[in-house]
Motif scaffolding. Structure first.
Motif, PDB file in Angstrom:
ATOM      1  N   GLN A 195       0.836  -1.203   0.000  1.00  0.00           N
ATOM      2  CA  GLN A 195       0.000   0.000   0.000  1.00  0.00           C
ATOM      3  C   GLN A 195       0.872   1.255   0.000  1.00  0.00           C
ATOM      4  N   TYR A 196       1.932   1.242   0.784  1.00  0.00           N
ATOM      5  CA  TYR A 196       2.830   2.395   0.810  1.00  0.00           C
ATOM      6  C   TYR A 196       3.483   2.614  -0.549  1.00  0.00           C
ATOM      7  N   ILE A 197       3.935   1.515  -1.176  1.00  0.00           N
ATOM      8  CA  ILE A 197       4.588   1.620  -2.483  1.00  0.00           C
ATOM      9  C   ILE A 197       3.604   2.160  -3.522  1.00  0.00           C
ATOM     10  N   ALA A 198       2.389   1.628  -3.504  1.00  0.00           N
ATOM     11  CA  ALA A 198       1.394   2.042  -4.485  1.00  0.00           C
ATOM     12  C   ALA A 198       0.997   3.504  -4.331  1.00  0.00           C
ATOM     13  N   ASN A 199       1.055   4.029  -3.117  1.00  0.00           N
ATOM     14  CA  ASN A 199       0.623   5.409  -2.868  1.00  0.00           C
ATOM     15  C   ASN A 199       1.746   6.428  -2.979  1.00  0.00           C
ATOM     16  N   MET A 200       2.945   5.983  -3.335  1.00  0.00           N
ATOM     17  CA  MET A 200       4.051   6.930  -3.503  1.00  0.00           C
ATOM     18  C   MET A 200       3.751   7.885  -4.649  1.00  0.00           C
ATOM     19  N   GLN A 201       4.003   9.166  -4.384  1.00  0.00           N
ATOM     20  CA  GLN A 201       3.858  10.190  -5.409  1.00  0.00           C
ATOM     21  C   GLN A 201       5.054  11.139  -5.325  1.00  0.00           C
ATOM     22  N   PRO A 202       6.232  10.650  -5.711  1.00  0.00           N
ATOM     23  CA  PRO A 202       7.452  11.461  -5.536  1.00  0.00           C
ATOM     24  C   PRO A 202       7.351  12.798  -6.256  1.00  0.00           C
ATOM     25  N   SER A 203       7.805  13.823  -5.570  1.00  0.00           N
ATOM     26  CA  SER A 203       7.873  15.164  -6.154  1.00  0.00           C
ATOM     27  C   SER A 203       9.046  15.891  -5.505  1.00  0.00           C
ATOM     28  N   ARG A 204       9.162  17.163  -5.743  1.00  0.00           N
ATOM     29  CA  ARG A 204      10.264  17.924  -5.173  1.00  0.00           C
ATOM     30  C   ARG A 204      10.020  18.259  -3.704  1.00  0.00           C
ATOM     31  N   VAL A 205       8.791  18.017  -3.228  1.00  0.00           N
ATOM     32  CA  VAL A 205       8.478  18.407  -1.842  1.00  0.00           C
ATOM     33  C   VAL A 205       7.989  17.243  -0.989  1.00  0.00           C
ATOM     34  N   HIS A 206       7.870  16.063  -1.562  1.00  0.00           N
ATOM     35  CA  HIS A 206       7.417  14.935  -0.751  1.00  0.00           C
ATOM     36  C   HIS A 206       7.622  13.615  -1.483  1.00  0.00           C
ATOM     37  N   ILE A 207       7.471  12.530  -0.695  1.00  0.00           N
ATOM     38  CA  ILE A 207       7.412  11.176  -1.257  1.00  0.00           C
ATOM     39  C   ILE A 207       5.969  10.714  -1.281  1.00  0.00           C
ATOM     40  N   TRP A 208       5.254  10.975  -0.185  1.00  0.00           N
ATOM     41  CA  TRP A 208       3.822  10.710  -0.101  1.00  0.00           C
ATOM     42  C   TRP A 208       3.094  12.049   0.059  1.00  0.00           C
ATOM     43  N   GLU A 209       2.012  12.186  -0.672  1.00  0.00           N
ATOM     44  CA  GLU A 209       1.312  13.466  -0.679  1.00  0.00           C
ATOM     45  C   GLU A 209       0.761  13.831   0.697  1.00  0.00           C
TER      46      GLU A 209
END
Length: 902
Positions: A62-76
């Motif tokens: 679930q953690y892997i699927a919800n990852m949304q890497p960006s310049r300000v976070h890994i998880w939203e």
């Protein structure tokens, strides 16, 4: 005042090896550390292991699927990453993924894509915010920087050690060491010291730096200040273990079920990891640590869960229910038990206690074992070590203003506060409706509804109707932090380890309500008395007898034998006030008996809430969803700004309707006094009393205020025992006059007690002086020969030694059949038999699930009075009063014995 080096620290220093750590030593340290995170790999034949592995893999996925890497976070939901709580929780999620990657049988085992994902995430956090050059921003939580993030990061680095480049290992170690900073502060105690030391040891293990391993190990013993703040010793102030079974954190908050468990978890992990190295922690240093398992932790557990009255603000965390902390304590026991340096007898006991926790817990329905715990329990089960007996009796921890009472089918815990102990803890936007949590909150746990306080209780409960509390109904403002109560009296005692007495001089935070409150913990019931209930808030003052979170399936409820409409899914709530009522009964709890025949109000309602109503600190789970629960509330309305309100009621947990009716028809307890000066009950040949200002009952006169219980069990009992304490913890001595023709010579007494006999032959009349100065509210005891008993005085029993408290006052548990992990039903409860104390024991719930009959007519609670001349007064008369600072000063009714002025 500087404390000299203790003998245990000196012994530990003398035993330290000068041999430097070799590469082989470091490799062994990493292997042992990894085993504490993944569990020792063994053949999987346990439902708990399957469940834990499945849960771990599913959470990681679930953690892997919800990852949304960006310049300000890994998880939203953990954005921006620059906030310390967000990068700390990001590390904790990455640790879960790294565990799943490292454990055979997981769906992510040695998945290179998962490995790369974790490493890239570590690099991102390091480059953006958390590294050896970071400076903690103003207003940020220091704990995230110095403890939370380092502990998670060290675990990840050891799990992925072979996959990390030497440069990455060095950077991780440097980051941890830099952010931990100095470890020499005298203020660093208890759980925080254990956590920081563990993280520092881990940083050294990752980088092969012996200096950091050495610093972490000797900081546990506080070598720098000669053991002044060693976590292996009892403390006199601040955070840590105290004499008498208390654990305090943040100076004034009882916390054995939160910070105390964390203290033991980190210490046990360090002991386990270091055991095969020159920096091992020897058994001599662990003496206090092991003794506290019986005195501090076992009494505050029920069915594998930590009771709510010693969990502080943790009760407001959905992700950390009661069973989470129970499991963490179980894991600490397993770490100790898996350490060869721990004496064999201790290791066997820890395994036995761990099995007892595992068997009694309603798991996995609430919060299943993690993979480390599951592997450890599988090993215990394969060794066929029987479970330890659960605690039975009363356990008082006066330095934390807490009382616990355990019976075979139920348990109670009382949370009080005083000029020494804080009312509640509200910190970091957690626990936002805590106003009356330390004003006499009475937690009652029963086998009929074992998950009562875990069933979304805290976001849905009515904070203005807290069980056991007397308070005004005026709205309260935002909670403050770190303040104690206004008055000194809060405490009690146990009588022969079986029964208990507690008292609280209650004055609310806003000084809008006050009362003198007493609780009497008996074999089959709890008697609650209140007097001088007063108010100045301009609103009604209520005493809440019950506010019960009903099971999802609903619960039948009757008043005087007449069933009320309580169907689940109802639409319209109801509220009634009964002028003349004797008793009520709730299927999911037991019986209620109203001993003063005064009006009682009942309310059945649907309450709604969200976890974010009580906790606005980011949590792992999205817990802003609305929740609805049904509640039954029972309370006494004392009116608007009363001057001398009173109440008297009995709780009969796990009783049947017939037993409740029988108790109401012929009460086995005689209420002799219920005034602001004296509250007392008599049953059989025993009297229990809170002398708020001294007084006389029967043969005994208390010259000074005190809590006291005296008497004997039955005519066969060989001796009369007196237990007494100073709940104010301000007195220097307590003086009693006992003029009882049935007492002979003294059998046994504490060193704090002095006797002066008033008759020749040392019988009949005695002045008892108890030196209570500096004893911190502890119970003092003296035992006399009973002249009317015609046997011999050989081998008279006496109270158990401190180190055997939980064994000599516990029941003997038979094996309990545990449900499989895939089922959603609870296993049968252990059959237990109380220690023989000359009364008819309460039988345990049978395997059919039926509730056993309570021994309402047992000899202890039903025999006719014989201690002096005590006149029954189930309905105390009103007295004239004058109110000063909300305390109604009441003259004693004419039908009660005169009091001695003080």
């Amino acid at each position: 005042m500087t404390i000299k080096a203790s003998s245990t620290v000196a012994t530990a220093l003398a035993s330290a090896s000068d041999t430097p750590l070799t590469p082989a030593n470091f490799q062994r340290l990493r292997q042992r550390w990894k085993a504490t995170v993944t569990g020792k790999h063994m053949r999987v034949n346990s439902d708990d292991v399957y469940y834990a592995l499945s849960k771990l893999s599913g959470t990681a996925e679930q953690y892997i699927a919800n990852m949304q890497p960006s310049r300000v976070h890994i998880w939203e939901d953990l954005s921006p990453i620059h906030l310390s709580v967000n990068f700390r929780k990001s590390y904790e999620r990455l640790r879960t993924i790294a565990q799943s990657y490292s454990i055979p049988g997981s769906i992510h085992y040695h998945d290179l894509n998962v490995q790369e994902t974790v490493i890239q995430s570590l690099d991102f956090i390091s480059s953006e915010i958390y590294n050896a050059s970071v400076v903690q921003a103003k207003g940020e939580n220091w704990w995230n920087f110095r403890i939370g993030a380092p502990l998670a990061l060290v675990d990840i680095a050891i799990l992925l050690y072979d996959d990390l480049t030497p440069r990455r290992r060095h950077d991780i170690g440097a980051t941890v060491v830099k952010n931990i900073g100095s470890i020499g502060q005298r203020s660093l105690k208890g759980a925080n010291r254990a956590d920081i030391c563990l993280a520092l040891i881990g940083a050294g293990v990752i980088t092969n730096e012996e200096t950091e391993v050495s610093r972490g190990r000797w900081c546990l013993s506080d070598k720098e200040y000669d053991g002044e703040n060693s976590i292996f010793e009892l403390v006199q102030s601040g955070e840590g273990l105290y004499e008498g079974g208390s654990y305090l954190s943040h100076e004034i908050f009882p916390y054995s079920g939160g910070y105390g468990v964390q203290h033991y978890y980190s210490l046990s992990k360090a002991v386990n990891v270091l055991s095969k190295s020159p920096y091992y922690i020897n058994g001599t240093e662990l003496g206090v640590t092991f003794a506290a398992i019986n005195s501090t932790f076992s009494p505050v557990m029920w069915r594998g869960m930590m009771m709510g009255h010693i969990r502080g603000r943790d009760i407001a965390r959905k992700s950390e229910p009661d069973a989470f902390w129970g499991n963490l304590f179980l894991q600490s026991l397993l770490y100790f038990a898996d350490t060869e340096l721990v004496p064999r007898k201790h290791r066997r006991f820890f395994k036995s206690l761990a099995r007892s926790i595992w068997e009694s817990a309603p798991l996995p329905d609430l919060y299943g074992l993690n993979i480390t715990q599951a592997f450890g329990m599988q090993k215990v089960l394969e060794e066929r070590i029987p479970p330890a007996a659960p605690p039975i009796g009363t356990f008082a921890t006066p330095m934390s203003d807490r009382i616990m009472h355990h019976r075979p089918e139920w348990a109670a815990a009382l949370a009080m506060s005083s000029s020494r102990i804080g009312r509640y803890e509200a910190l970091n936007h957690e626990n936002l409706r805590p106003w009356y949590q330390g004003d006499g909150f009475l937690y009652v746990y029963t086998d009929k509804d074992p998950l009562h306080f875990s069933n979304d209780y805290w976001p849905t409960m009515d904070p203005y109707h807290t069980p056991g509390v007397t308070n005004g109904q005026n709205p309260q403002g935002p909670p403050a932090y770190k303040f104690t109560a206004h008055r000194d009296w809060a405490g009690g005692l146990d009588w022969r380890g079986t029964l208990g007495l507690a008292g609280l001089d209650a004055l609310s935070t806003d000084k809008g309500s006050s009362a003198k409150k007493s609780w009497f913990f008996l074999l089959n019931s709890i008697i609650a008395l209140g007097a001088g209930c007063a108010g100045l808030s301009g609103t009604e003052v209520h005493t809440t007898y019950e506010s019960r979170n009903l099971p999802v399936s609903g619960s039948n409820f009757s008043i005087n034998g007449e069933y009320q409409i309580m169907n689940p899914g109802w639409i319209k709530p109801w509220e009634k006030t009964h002028q003349q009522i004797d008793w009520a009964y709730l299927d999911s709890f037991g019986g209620y008996v109203f001993l003063d025949k005064e009006p009682v109000s009942f309310r059945h309602e649907k309450r709604k809430g969200k976890w974010t109503d009580i906790n606005q600190y980011p949590d792992y789970l999205g817990f802003s969803d609305p929740i609805a629960r049904e509640y039954l509330t029972i309370y006494r309305n004392h009116g608007i700004d009363p001057k001398d309100g009173r109440y008297a009621y009995a709780l009969l947990p796990s009783a049947s309707p017939e037993e409740t009716r029988g108790f109401a028809t012929t009460p086995p307890v005689n209420i002799t006094h219920n005034t602001p000066r004296l509250q007392a009950i008599q049953f059989n040949n025993t009297v229990m009393a809170n002398f708020w200002s001294g007084g006389t009952i029967g043969y005994l006169t208390a010259v000074t205020p005190c809590s006291i219980t005296w008497g004997y069990n039955s005519v066969e009992d060989k001796y009369l025992t007196i237990s007494v304490s100073d709940p104010t913890q301000k007195a220097t001595r307590i003086v009693l006059f006992l003029n009882d023709p049935d007492i002979g010579g003294v059998v046994e007494k504490d060193d704090s007690i002095q006797l002066r006999w008033g008759r020749a032959g040392q019988t009949g009349s005695v002045t008892i002086t108890i030196n209570v100065e500096g004893t911190h509210g502890k119970t003092h005891r003296v035992s006399f020969e009973r002249i009317s008993w015609r046997g011999t005085l050989e081998s008279l029993p006496w109270r158990p030694s401190a180190k055997e408290t939980t064994t000599s006052t516990t029941a003997t548990a038979s094996h309990r059949v545990r449900p499989t992990a895939t089922k959603k039903t609870f296993g049968n409860n252990a059959t237990v038999t109380p220690a023989k104390v000359s009364h008819k024991p309460v039988s345990a719930k049978q395997r059919t699930g039926a509730v056993s009959k309570l021994a309402v007519n047992s000899s202890l609670e039903t025999a006719k009075p014989s201690l002096g001349t005590l006149k029954p007064s189930l309905r105390t008369s009103k007295s004239s009063s004058g109110a000063t600072e909300l305390e109604a000063v009441t003259t004693i009714p004419k039908n009660t014995p005169s009091t001695v002025s003080h």
